[in-house]
Design a protein around this motif. Structure first.
Motif: not given
Length: 652
Positions: A148-154, A159-161
């Motif tokens: 949908d075009g949204l840029v987000t955290t890998h 999950v590592l965080a």
């Protein structure tokens, strides 16, 4: 056998009747914040009950997560069945499972957490991140762009965080933990899963499991899900895990404390320093066994240094008083985002800054709580909210920072008198400090006094030109030109406006709608012109290659590009910038020698239905906040001729 009878249906998991009749209720244990807890097999069986989701919705609210909206519930219905089916097929039915597991501070919520018995007596934890994505484009090692075009955290970094929380918050007395992580993309194919897998550096060992992988041979599933070698935990091991009192490790406290201490804007002087020294003395007394506890209130106007003092106090508690188990709470999502950024970007610091919605949980775990911007706290029946009262009752030291003239919505706000009375009724001592200085607006007491007289008293001419740069802009084009010049010169410059125009929420767009439109009158110099602008972005706005075009609204005041959007009270309160442009909209006008309020001109749904008399104090407080954000300069434009005439007579 199970793989033949369990189906991932849209509305839950279907279980053979013989198993469903013996299914446990999957009730969370006391003190564990989640929507379901129990052995995998029991949750899988309970999930076949049509009422299972309803119970999860109830527990979601009871855990302090807020209200589970339709999208949240839909994600449960879509993601839980394939996960449960895979865990059963993988032979992991005896592992302990928590769905929507909330970390104690409330700063993070894990989609799923598995607990098992690992080698050498360790407790094995597997944090699972569930995504419904079909596809996503990797921009770099930390970011992806969704369909949908949204840029987000890998998702691997995400999950590592989450997994690092258990490392950074594990007390020395807790069991040894074997922490693992996995990403499950049940709608994606194997090619897409491989595209998201990280092969080098942090995250290289985190499996990314596609829908095709979940449907593959059952013998390989345990390893694919990061559960290889985990055995069924004993009831004692599960109990030991659930009884852990999570507290920040000395390493995290030192790192975040150093980051906060390094912020040069947090220098304390005058009554700030006096209050800081006195509160530190209270902390020492409490940690030496003072059984009574204390509630401290600190009141100050805009720019008086409340947040600077609050953050310095937090840094002290984290670095020097580990036993105080400090938490910093603010109702302002914007301020919380900036504090997390100031803390060096540590994802594990989120639980030091829990959301205000998790106050009940905070009261159970914290030894000290700092509440900033407390005038934004919700009220209940003309009293402080029950969650705030719970903090005052249970936490040994509570320090509350507030400005009663920054209450901007009905149903919000608390006062020093209310907090004092509540503390005394609970048998707590109460201490109060006033911050009278001004560290914003060039330190000009003349300007802050002028603003208060303008809004709450008798407007007076501006004579403090040597103290502060105040000007009136005849039209918004002039205001915009000034903001752009200041930005080009390397300064932070922002424009804010009253919430008098609609705000179209957009996601995945590459442009923002120009919702704000102001048409000026025709003059001898030319015809009428209409100025248009966009509100700050609801989400980070990026171009097709993922490059940022406009910051998220909570970072609008400080991140590149924010000067090109207009901020409102909710994105500006608690923050500051060098040069401030303000548009006073048609909701507050000067007529016949007095201020008049027009709630019908507001686009804030909480305010539109008020009467003019009810709306007036909120409008005045709102513009007081906006007028006191600039550290060097303030320029004002107003859309109402009568108000413009008043200001023109005062600002020469």
């Amino acid at each position: 056998m199970f793989e033949e009878t369990l189906t991932a249906a849209a509305h839950g998991v279907v279980v053979p009747p013989s198993r469903a009749s013996d299914a446990a209720a999957a009730e969370p244990a006391a003190g564990v914040r989640c929507v379901a807890a129990g052995r995998v097999r029991d949750i899988a069986a309970s999930a076949g009950d049509p009422a299972f989701i309803d119970r999860c919705v109830e527990r979601y609210a009871a855990a302090g997560f807020g209200v589970a909206d339709e999208a949240e519930v839909r994600s449960w219905r879509n993601s839980w069945p394939p996960l449960l089916e895979a865990l059963m097929r993988a032979g992991l039915s005896d592992l302990q499972l928590y769905l929507e597991y909330g970390t104690p501070g409330g700063g993070q919520r894990l989609d799923a957490l598995l607990v098992g018995s690992a080698a050498q007596g360790a407790v094995g934890l597997v944090v699972i991140e569930l995504k419904q994505w079909h596809t996503a484009r990797v921009l770099d090692g930390t970011r992806v762009q969704r369909a949908d075009g949204l840029v987000t955290t890998h998702p691997v970094q995400q999950v590592l965080a989450y997994g690092r929380f258990f490392d950074f918050w594990r007390p020395e007395t807790a069991p040894v933990l074997d922490i693992r992580a996995a990403v499950v993309l049940h709608n994606a194919d194997r090619e897409q899963g491989e595209a998201l897998r990280i092969r080098d550096g942090a995250g290289a060992g985190v499996p990314v499991v596609s829908g095709q992988d979940l449907a593959g041979p059952s013998a390989a599933l345990a390893a694919r899900l990061g559960c290889e070698g985990l055995a069924s935990p004993t009831p004692d091991e599960v109990g030991a895990f659930e009884r852990i009192v999570w507290t920040p490790s000395a390493r995290l406290l030192a790192q975040v404390g150093d980051a906060l201490k390094g912020q040069t804007t947090f220098a304390l002087v005058g009554d700030q320093q006096h209050a800081y020294v006195q509160i530190r003395a209270l902390v020492t007394g409490l940690l030496q066994g003072d059984p009574q506890g204390a509630v401290v209130t600190v009141r100050g106007g805009p720019g008086s240094g409340k947040t600077a003092l609050a953050v310095r106090l937090l840094g002290y508690l984290m670095r020097h008083q580990e036993k105080s188990r400090p938490r910093f709470v603010t109702p302002s999502g914007t301020l919380r985002t900036h504090l997390l950024e100031a803390a060096g970007g540590h994802a594990q610091a989120r639980d030091l800054f829990p959301p205000v919605s998790s106050l009940y949980s905070t009261a159970q775990h914290a030894g000290s709580v700092i509440i900033d911007e407390a005038q934004r706290m919700a009220r209940s029946d003309d009293r402080p909210a029950p969650a705030l009262a719970e903090v005052l009752r249970k936490v040994p030291l509570v320090v509350v920072f507030l400005d009663e003239r920054q209450i901007i919505r009905p149903g919000e706000g608390t006062t020093v008198d209310e907090l004092r009375d509540t503390a005394r009724a609970l048998g707590r001592t109460h201490h109060h400090f006033e911050l009278t200085g001004s560290f914003r607006c060039n330190g000009s007491a003349a300007y802050t006094t002028w603003v208060d007289e303008l809004l709450y008293g008798t407007p007076t001419p501006w004579t403090g030109h040597h103290d502060y740069d105040l000007a009136l802009s005849d039209d918004p084009f002039q205001l915009q030109h000034w903001i752009e010049q200041a930005t080009a010169a390397g300064h932070t410059a922002r424009t804010t406006a009253g919430f008098c125009w609609r705000w179209t929420r957009t996601r995945g767009a590459t442009t923002l709608p120009l919702d704000i439109a102001i048409t000026g009158p025709a003059t001898t110099a030319g015809p009428a012109r209409t100025w248009k602008a966009a509100w700050n972005a609801a989400d980070t706005l990026t171009d097709p290659d993922g490059r940022p075009l406009a910051p998220h609204n909570q970072l609008w005041a400080t991140h590149t590009g924010g000067h090109q959007q207009i901020g409102c009270i909710y994105s500006a309160q608690g923050l500051e910038y060098h040069h401030s442009g303000i548009i006073i909209g048609p909701d507050l006008t000067w007529n016949n020698g007095r201020w008049g309020a027009h709630p019908d001109q507001s686009h804030d749904p909480k305010l539109r239905k008020l009467t003019p008399d009810q709306y007036l104090p909120y409008a005045l407080n709102t513009y007081r906040v906006l007028l006191t954000r600039g550290t060097h300069t303030t320029h004002i434009h107003t859309t109402h001729p009568g108000t413009h005439h008043l200001l023109a007579s005062l600002i020469r």
